[in-house]
Scaffold this active site. Structure first.
Site, PDB file in Angstrom:
ATOM      1  N   CYS A   1       2.479  -0.081  -9.296  1.00  0.00           N
ATOM      2  CA  CYS A   1       3.873   0.272  -9.026  1.00  0.00           C
ATOM      3  C   CYS A   1       4.721  -0.307 -10.146  1.00  0.00           C
ATOM      4  O   CYS A   1       4.638  -1.486 -10.450  1.00  0.00           O
ATOM      5  CB  CYS A   1       4.323  -0.246  -7.668  1.00  0.00           C
ATOM      6  SG  CYS A   1       3.606  -1.799  -7.216  1.00  0.00           S
TER       7      CYS A   1
ATOM      8  N   GLY B   1       0.820  -1.204   0.000  1.00  0.00           N
ATOM      9  CA  GLY B   1       0.000   0.000   0.000  1.00  0.00           C
ATOM     10  C   GLY B   1       0.848   1.246   0.000  1.00  0.00           C
ATOM     11  O   GLY B   1       1.973   1.256  -0.525  1.00  0.00           O
TER      12      GLY B   1
ATOM     13  N   THR C   1       3.184   4.425   1.080  1.00  0.00           N
ATOM     14  CA  THR C   1       4.417   4.543   1.871  1.00  0.00           C
ATOM     15  C   THR C   1       4.110   5.056   3.282  1.00  0.00           C
ATOM     16  O   THR C   1       4.656   4.547   4.267  1.00  0.00           O
ATOM     17  CB  THR C   1       5.395   5.489   1.152  1.00  0.00           C
ATOM     18  OG1 THR C   1       5.596   4.982  -0.165  1.00  0.00           O
ATOM     19  CG2 THR C   1       6.728   5.579   1.876  1.00  0.00           C
ATOM     20  N   GLU C   2       3.193   6.043   3.380  1.00  0.00           N
ATOM     21  CA  GLU C   2       2.846   6.603   4.698  1.00  0.00           C
ATOM     22  C   GLU C   2       2.262   5.519   5.608  1.00  0.00           C
ATOM     23  O   GLU C   2       2.561   5.473   6.801  1.00  0.00           O
ATOM     24  CB  GLU C   2       1.822   7.741   4.563  1.00  0.00           C
ATOM     25  CG  GLU C   2       2.270   8.924   3.706  1.00  0.00           C
ATOM     26  CD  GLU C   2       2.273   8.618   2.196  1.00  0.00           C
ATOM     27  OE1 GLU C   2       1.576   7.674   1.750  1.00  0.00           O
ATOM     28  OE2 GLU C   2       2.995   9.318   1.459  1.00  0.00           O
TER      29      GLU C   2
ATOM     30  N   GLY D   1       2.890   2.337   5.325  1.00  0.00           N
ATOM     31  CA  GLY D   1       4.017   1.459   5.642  1.00  0.00           C
ATOM     32  C   GLY D   1       4.827   1.977   6.825  1.00  0.00           C
ATOM     33  O   GLY D   1       5.273   1.207   7.684  1.00  0.00           O
TER      34      GLY D   1
ATOM     35  N   GLU E   1       5.599  -3.696   0.798  1.00  0.00           N
ATOM     36  CA  GLU E   1       5.694  -3.339  -0.621  1.00  0.00           C
ATOM     37  C   GLU E   1       4.939  -2.022  -0.768  1.00  0.00           C
ATOM     38  O   GLU E   1       3.710  -1.983  -0.688  1.00  0.00           O
ATOM     39  CB  GLU E   1       5.056  -4.411  -1.502  1.00  0.00           C
ATOM     40  CG  GLU E   1       5.250  -4.130  -2.981  1.00  0.00           C
ATOM     41  CD  GLU E   1       4.198  -4.797  -3.851  1.00  0.00           C
ATOM     42  OE1 GLU E   1       3.289  -5.440  -3.333  1.00  0.00           O
ATOM     43  OE2 GLU E   1       4.291  -4.621  -5.070  1.00  0.00           O
TER      44      GLU E   1
HETATM   45  P1  NDP Z   1      -3.377   2.537   2.027  1.00  0.00           P
HETATM   46  O1  NDP Z   1      -1.972   2.223   2.378  1.00  0.00           O
HETATM   47  O2  NDP Z   1      -4.144   3.478   2.913  1.00  0.00           O
HETATM   48  O3  NDP Z   1      -4.274   1.196   1.965  1.00  0.00           O
HETATM   49  C1  NDP Z   1      -3.754  -0.072   1.688  1.00  0.00           C
HETATM   50  C2  NDP Z   1      -4.273  -1.078   2.720  1.00  0.00           C
HETATM   51  O4  NDP Z   1      -3.802  -0.701   4.028  1.00  0.00           O
HETATM   52  C3  NDP Z   1      -5.799  -1.116   2.838  1.00  0.00           C
HETATM   53  O5  NDP Z   1      -6.209  -2.438   3.138  1.00  0.00           O
HETATM   54  C4  NDP Z   1      -6.059  -0.200   4.028  1.00  0.00           C
HETATM   55  O6  NDP Z   1      -7.312  -0.414   4.637  1.00  0.00           O
HETATM   56  C5  NDP Z   1      -4.910  -0.604   4.937  1.00  0.00           C
HETATM   57  N1  NDP Z   1      -4.540   0.340   5.985  1.00  0.00           N
HETATM   58  C6  NDP Z   1      -4.721   1.688   6.017  1.00  0.00           C
HETATM   59  N2  NDP Z   1      -4.231   2.195   7.167  1.00  0.00           N
HETATM   60  C7  NDP Z   1      -3.731   1.150   7.886  1.00  0.00           C
HETATM   61  C8  NDP Z   1      -3.099   1.033   9.154  1.00  0.00           C
HETATM   62  N3  NDP Z   1      -2.864   2.098   9.951  1.00  0.00           N
HETATM   63  N4  NDP Z   1      -2.711  -0.189   9.578  1.00  0.00           N
HETATM   64  C9  NDP Z   1      -2.924  -1.273   8.798  1.00  0.00           C
HETATM   65  N5  NDP Z   1      -3.532  -1.226   7.602  1.00  0.00           N
HETATM   66  C10 NDP Z   1      -3.928  -0.039   7.137  1.00  0.00           C
HETATM   67  O7  NDP Z   1      -3.368   3.029   0.550  1.00  0.00           O
HETATM   68  P2  NDP Z   1      -4.451   3.932  -0.190  1.00  0.00           P
HETATM   69  O8  NDP Z   1      -5.581   3.034  -0.507  1.00  0.00           O
HETATM   70  O9  NDP Z   1      -4.772   5.177   0.566  1.00  0.00           O
HETATM   71  O10 NDP Z   1      -3.643   4.363  -1.509  1.00  0.00           O
HETATM   72  C11 NDP Z   1      -2.806   5.506  -1.484  1.00  0.00           C
HETATM   73  C12 NDP Z   1      -1.675   5.384  -2.502  1.00  0.00           C
HETATM   74  O11 NDP Z   1      -0.796   4.341  -2.078  1.00  0.00           O
HETATM   75  C13 NDP Z   1      -2.103   4.966  -3.902  1.00  0.00           C
HETATM   76  O12 NDP Z   1      -2.535   6.032  -4.677  1.00  0.00           O
HETATM   77  C14 NDP Z   1      -0.806   4.353  -4.436  1.00  0.00           C
HETATM   78  O13 NDP Z   1       0.039   5.356  -4.890  1.00  0.00           O
HETATM   79  C15 NDP Z   1      -0.218   3.711  -3.195  1.00  0.00           C
HETATM   80  N6  NDP Z   1      -0.532   2.292  -3.207  1.00  0.00           N
HETATM   81  C16 NDP Z   1       0.389   1.444  -3.713  1.00  0.00           C
HETATM   82  C17 NDP Z   1       0.100   0.112  -3.840  1.00  0.00           C
HETATM   83  C18 NDP Z   1       1.096  -0.837  -4.423  1.00  0.00           C
HETATM   84  O14 NDP Z   1       0.685  -1.758  -5.098  1.00  0.00           O
HETATM   85  N7  NDP Z   1       2.373  -0.700  -4.138  1.00  0.00           N
HETATM   86  C19 NDP Z   1      -1.196  -0.427  -3.433  1.00  0.00           C
HETATM   87  C20 NDP Z   1      -2.115   0.559  -2.889  1.00  0.00           C
HETATM   88  C21 NDP Z   1      -1.759   1.857  -2.775  1.00  0.00           C
HETATM   89  P3  NDP Z   1      -8.577   0.489   4.164  1.00  0.00           P
HETATM   90  O15 NDP Z   1      -8.882   0.107   2.766  1.00  0.00           O
HETATM   91  O16 NDP Z   1      -9.645   0.102   5.096  1.00  0.00           O
HETATM   92  O17 NDP Z   1      -8.159   1.929   4.302  1.00  0.00           O
END
Ligand code: NDP
Length: 290
Positions: A289, A233, A235-236, A238, A255
């Protein structure tokens, strides 16, 4: 609203069964391509997370964690078969839930089946270690053991494929797994859990708990019964996960989002390099990505 009566209702998948109701809240999932409501999904509570971890810990101690590697391999092959057999249904579900073109999702579902097939193939040797020729009267060798219960947080851009990339190696290695899918795209992970049960993978080895990342996801990362977290997901997020996992020194696989710069050399064929770069950046609405 009349349409809501036709929405498919999805429970959480908790230790081998669908669980619903009991005051749990429900989220409406929309089809992003049409804006129409698609399904209603139960959200897991932190008590559900505790129950899933307990079931997974039981499997680690006496069940899956001690199931011979050859048997884990057989069941993963069966799951690969089922993903393949249900490829059209999974494709339709993913297309409706993510709003992608089916041409993309067909390849992703194929990759999911291939992932289970690959890890089924190597599961037979997952426990093998090395003999270390130190010499003298010392016999030294290593053996591999399951690291523990694994928590996996999945994003919305490739829900089924990402869930497969994370689930297949974990359960091949004997690790019971709890998946938290993205709130917007939980449907194929929930269906995958049903297929895992149909394949004969014992209850408690796979749980899928939809719910908000900021609360349920965070609780999963902090849970003392979880030994390793895998996350894809932003970076923030992560960074937050790394901080939350630090006190219990969990193992982490992160990742994170990012776009790599493309370097086009002076002698490159621009007619190929430019379209390829544009595709790499903007494919899938720019949410891959590369
Ligand atoms: P997030 O990191 O917020 O979401 C990814 C996953 O993490 C979701 O299941 C989310 O749940 C969960 N999550 C959110 N906050 C927490 C936490 N504190 N602890 C544990 N899990 C958590 O990504 P976004 O959906 O906001 O996407 C933002 C940007 O990130 C995208 O535009 C892209 O640039 C990047 N991204 C990159 C990915 C990749 O494949 N490398 C995949 C996704 C995003 P919930 O859905 O309930 O918020």
């Amino acid at each position: 609203m009349a349409v809501a009566q036709d929405l498919r209702q999805w429970g959480i998948w908790l230790a081998g069964e669908r669980v619903d109701g009991d005051g749990r809240s429900r989220a409406t999932i929309d089809n992003p391509a049409t804006g129409e409501p698609l399904a209603e999904v139960t959200e897991a509570t932190t008590a559900d997370l505790d129950a899933a971890v307990d079931a997974a810990q039981s499997q680690l101690a006496g069940g899956w964690g001690r199931t011979p590697a050859a048997e884990r391999s057989r069941l993963l092959h069966r799951l690969a078969d089922l993903v393949h057999e249900h490829r059209r249904e999974l494709t339709e579900l993913e297309v409706a839930n993510v709003g992608k073109a089916s041409s993309s999702v067909v390849a992703e579902v194929h990759a999911a089946a291939a992932t289970f097939r690959y890890f089924a193939s190597i599961a037979g040797t997952a426990d093998a270690g090395d003999a270390l020729p130190i010499g003298g009267s010392v016999a030294s060798y290593t053996r591999r053991h399951p690291v523990g219960v694994v928590g996996q947080v999945i994003p919305w851009n490739y829900p089924l494929m990402m869930a497969s990339w994370k689930l297949a190696p974990a359960i091949a290695a004997g690790c019971p797994t709890i998946i938290k899918p993205a709130t917007a795209t939980p449907l194929t992970a929930l269906r995958l859990a049903e297929l895992a049960a149909e394949a004969g993978i014992p209850e408690g080895v796979v749980s899928v708990l939809p719910g908000p990342g900021s609360t349920l996801g965070q609780a999963l990362v902090e849970h003392p019964g979880i030994a390793k977290v895998a996350f894809t997901g932003a970076t923030e997020t992560g960074v937050r996960i790394m901080q939350a996992a630090a006190p219990s020194m969990k193992r982490l696989t992160l990742e994170l989002g990012g776009k790599s710069p493309n370097i086009i050399c002076a002698d490159a064929d621009l007619s190929q390099a430019v379209p390829s770069s544009v595709w790499a950046i903007f494919y899938s609405a720019g949410q891959s990505c590369e």
